[in-house]
Write a protein that holds these residues in place. Sequence first.
Motif, mmCIF file in Angstrom:
data_model
loop_
_atom_site.group_PDB
_atom_site.id
_atom_site.type_symbol
_atom_site.label_atom_id
_atom_site.label_comp_id
_atom_site.label_asym_id
_atom_site.label_seq_id
_atom_site.Cartn_x
_atom_site.Cartn_y
_atom_site.Cartn_z
ATOM 1 N N ALA A 122 -11.817 -1.723 4.097
ATOM 2 C CA ALA A 122 -11.079 -0.462 4.181
ATOM 3 C C ALA A 122 -12.012 0.738 4.001
ATOM 4 C CB ALA A 122 -9.991 -0.414 3.116
ATOM 5 N N PRO A 123 -11.935 1.728 4.884
ATOM 6 C CA PRO A 123 -12.675 2.967 4.646
ATOM 7 C C PRO A 123 -12.187 3.621 3.356
ATOM 8 C CG PRO A 123 -11.776 2.894 6.883
ATOM 9 C CD PRO A 123 -11.133 1.783 6.121
ATOM 10 N N PHE A 124 -13.085 4.241 2.641
ATOM 11 C CA PHE A 124 -12.698 4.847 1.369
ATOM 12 C C PHE A 124 -11.642 5.938 1.561
ATOM 13 C CE2 PHE A 124 -17.309 3.812 0.038
ATOM 14 C CZ PHE A 124 -16.970 2.485 -0.143
ATOM 15 N N ARG A 125 -11.668 6.603 2.707
ATOM 16 C CA ARG A 125 -10.682 7.653 2.980
ATOM 17 C C ARG A 125 -9.270 7.099 3.123
ATOM 18 N NH1 ARG A 125 -9.119 6.509 7.782
ATOM 19 N NH2 ARG A 125 -10.547 5.612 9.316
ATOM 20 N N ALA A 126 -9.153 5.768 3.333
ATOM 21 C CA ALA A 126 -7.852 5.157 3.590
ATOM 22 C C ALA A 126 -7.196 4.600 2.343
ATOM 23 C CB ALA A 126 -8.001 4.040 4.624
ATOM 24 N N LEU A 127 -7.867 4.658 1.207
ATOM 25 C CA LEU A 127 -7.355 4.056 -0.025
ATOM 26 C C LEU A 127 -6.704 5.111 -0.917
ATOM 27 C CD1 LEU A 127 -10.484 1.854 -0.549
ATOM 28 C CD2 LEU A 127 -8.176 0.919 -0.360
ATOM 29 N N LEU A 128 -5.535 4.782 -1.452
ATOM 30 C CA LEU A 128 -4.819 5.681 -2.344
ATOM 31 C C LEU A 128 -4.433 4.938 -3.616
ATOM 32 C CD1 LEU A 128 -4.055 6.658 0.740
ATOM 33 C CD2 LEU A 128 -2.483 8.162 -0.465
ATOM 34 N N TYR A 129 -4.177 5.706 -4.647
ATOM 35 C CA TYR A 129 -3.700 5.127 -5.903
ATOM 36 C C TYR A 129 -2.179 5.180 -5.956
ATOM 37 C CZ TYR A 129 -1.957 4.722 -10.562
ATOM 38 O OH TYR A 129 -1.201 4.325 -11.634
ATOM 39 N N SER A 130 -1.579 4.093 -6.431
ATOM 40 C CA SER A 130 -0.172 4.129 -6.851
ATOM 41 C C SER A 130 0.036 3.082 -7.929
ATOM 42 C CB SER A 130 0.790 3.879 -5.679
ATOM 43 O OG SER A 130 0.986 2.501 -5.460
ATOM 44 N N SER A 131 1.068 3.281 -8.730
ATOM 45 C CA SER A 131 1.426 2.296 -9.752
ATOM 46 C C SER A 131 2.585 1.410 -9.303
ATOM 47 C CB SER A 131 1.834 3.002 -11.054
ATOM 48 O OG SER A 131 3.069 3.692 -10.889
#
Length: 355
Positions: A287-296
Amino acid sequence: MLTDGVALTDHHCHGVVAADLDRPGFERLLGEGQRGTFDSAIGLAVRHWCAPILDLEPHADPERYLARRAELGWREATTRLLRAAGTTRWFLDTGFGSGRAEFAALAPGAVCEIVRLEQVAEQVITEIGAAKRPFEDIEIALRGRVRNAVGLKTIVAYRCGLDFPRTDSPPSTLVHERRLTDPATLGWLVGLGARIGAELGLPLQFHTGFGDTDLRLQSADPLLLSDFLHATAGSGLSVMLLHCWPFHRNAAYLAHAFDHVHLDLGLTIPYVGQRADAVLAEAFELAPFRALLYSSDGCGLPELHYLGALLWRRGLGRLLDEWIADDAITLADAERLVTAIASGNAARTYALAGD
C-alpha cells in the motif's frame, strides 16, 4: 516512539453504550462473535492498558476491572478512555450505535458524521410503504442527509456480499424489506452512493473483512470489488476499505493498483493486540503511504476507541523503530509518514475545511 503524542483523526468509529454493564454485557461487546471473552488478546489488552486509565494496576483481573468501572459509572469511564485516546477528530458512523450529538457530549474534539446508505434506504422504505417513486425518494433522502456529512458508508458486505451487481438503474420493483438484502436494490444503492460521493467529494467507505456472525467472511474479500473499482476509477470517488483482516494484503494490493483506493486496519489493531506491528507491516508491503488511514472502529465499549489508538501508536512506532535501525527510512520520512496516516491523509481525502 515517533508516534507518541501524535494527534489522530479516527476516520471510522461508532458510538458507545450509555449504560453500566455487567460481565456478560461487557464481554458481548468485546468480540465480533456471539460472545466475546476476556480470555483473548483484546481481553489481555483491556486489563493491561485500560486498567490504569481507571486508576487500577496493569493486568487487573476482570472482576476487579469491571467493579472499578461500575464504581466510576459508565459516563466517567467513557470520558476518561475517550480523552486518553489522543483523538482530535472522530468520523462517526451514525447507522449503528449512538448519534453524533450523544457521542460529541462524551468525546473531546470534533465529531463528524458518516452516513450509512442502507440505514437511509431502510428508513425511506419503512416510511413510504407502497409509494410509486421509492428510488427517487431514497435519493432525495440520501442527498438531504449528506449535506453536513463528511462521507458515506455501505455494509453491502453483510447484506449480499461484495460481489453485488453493478448498475446505475434501479430495479423494476422494490422488494419491501425492513432490512435490505435484495442484491439488485443494494447494487443500485451502492452505485447511487458512488455517484453522489464523486459529485460532492465524499468518500465511500466499505466494510470489508471480518465482522460479526451476520457476515459471510468469504463474501467480504475486497478483491470482489475489482470490477467496481475499475468502473469508478477516474470518477472522482475515493473508496475506503475498512478493517480488511484477514484480507489486508488484498486491500493493500488494491490501493497499490488503484489511485482512488484507501484502507485502514480499524478494529483489527485492538483485536490482534501484541501482533499490531506485524499486521501493520503486512499492509505496508504494497500500500502507498498516502493510501493508509487510521481508524479504531470503536463500537459500544470506549475501551475499543482507546485501544485502537494506543495499539496503533505502539505497533507503528515499533515498526518504524525497526526500519530506522535498518536504515530503511530516514527519521524525517518516518515523521512525515506518521503524520500522514494519523491525520493528514484523512484531511486530504475527506477534503476537510481548514486543513
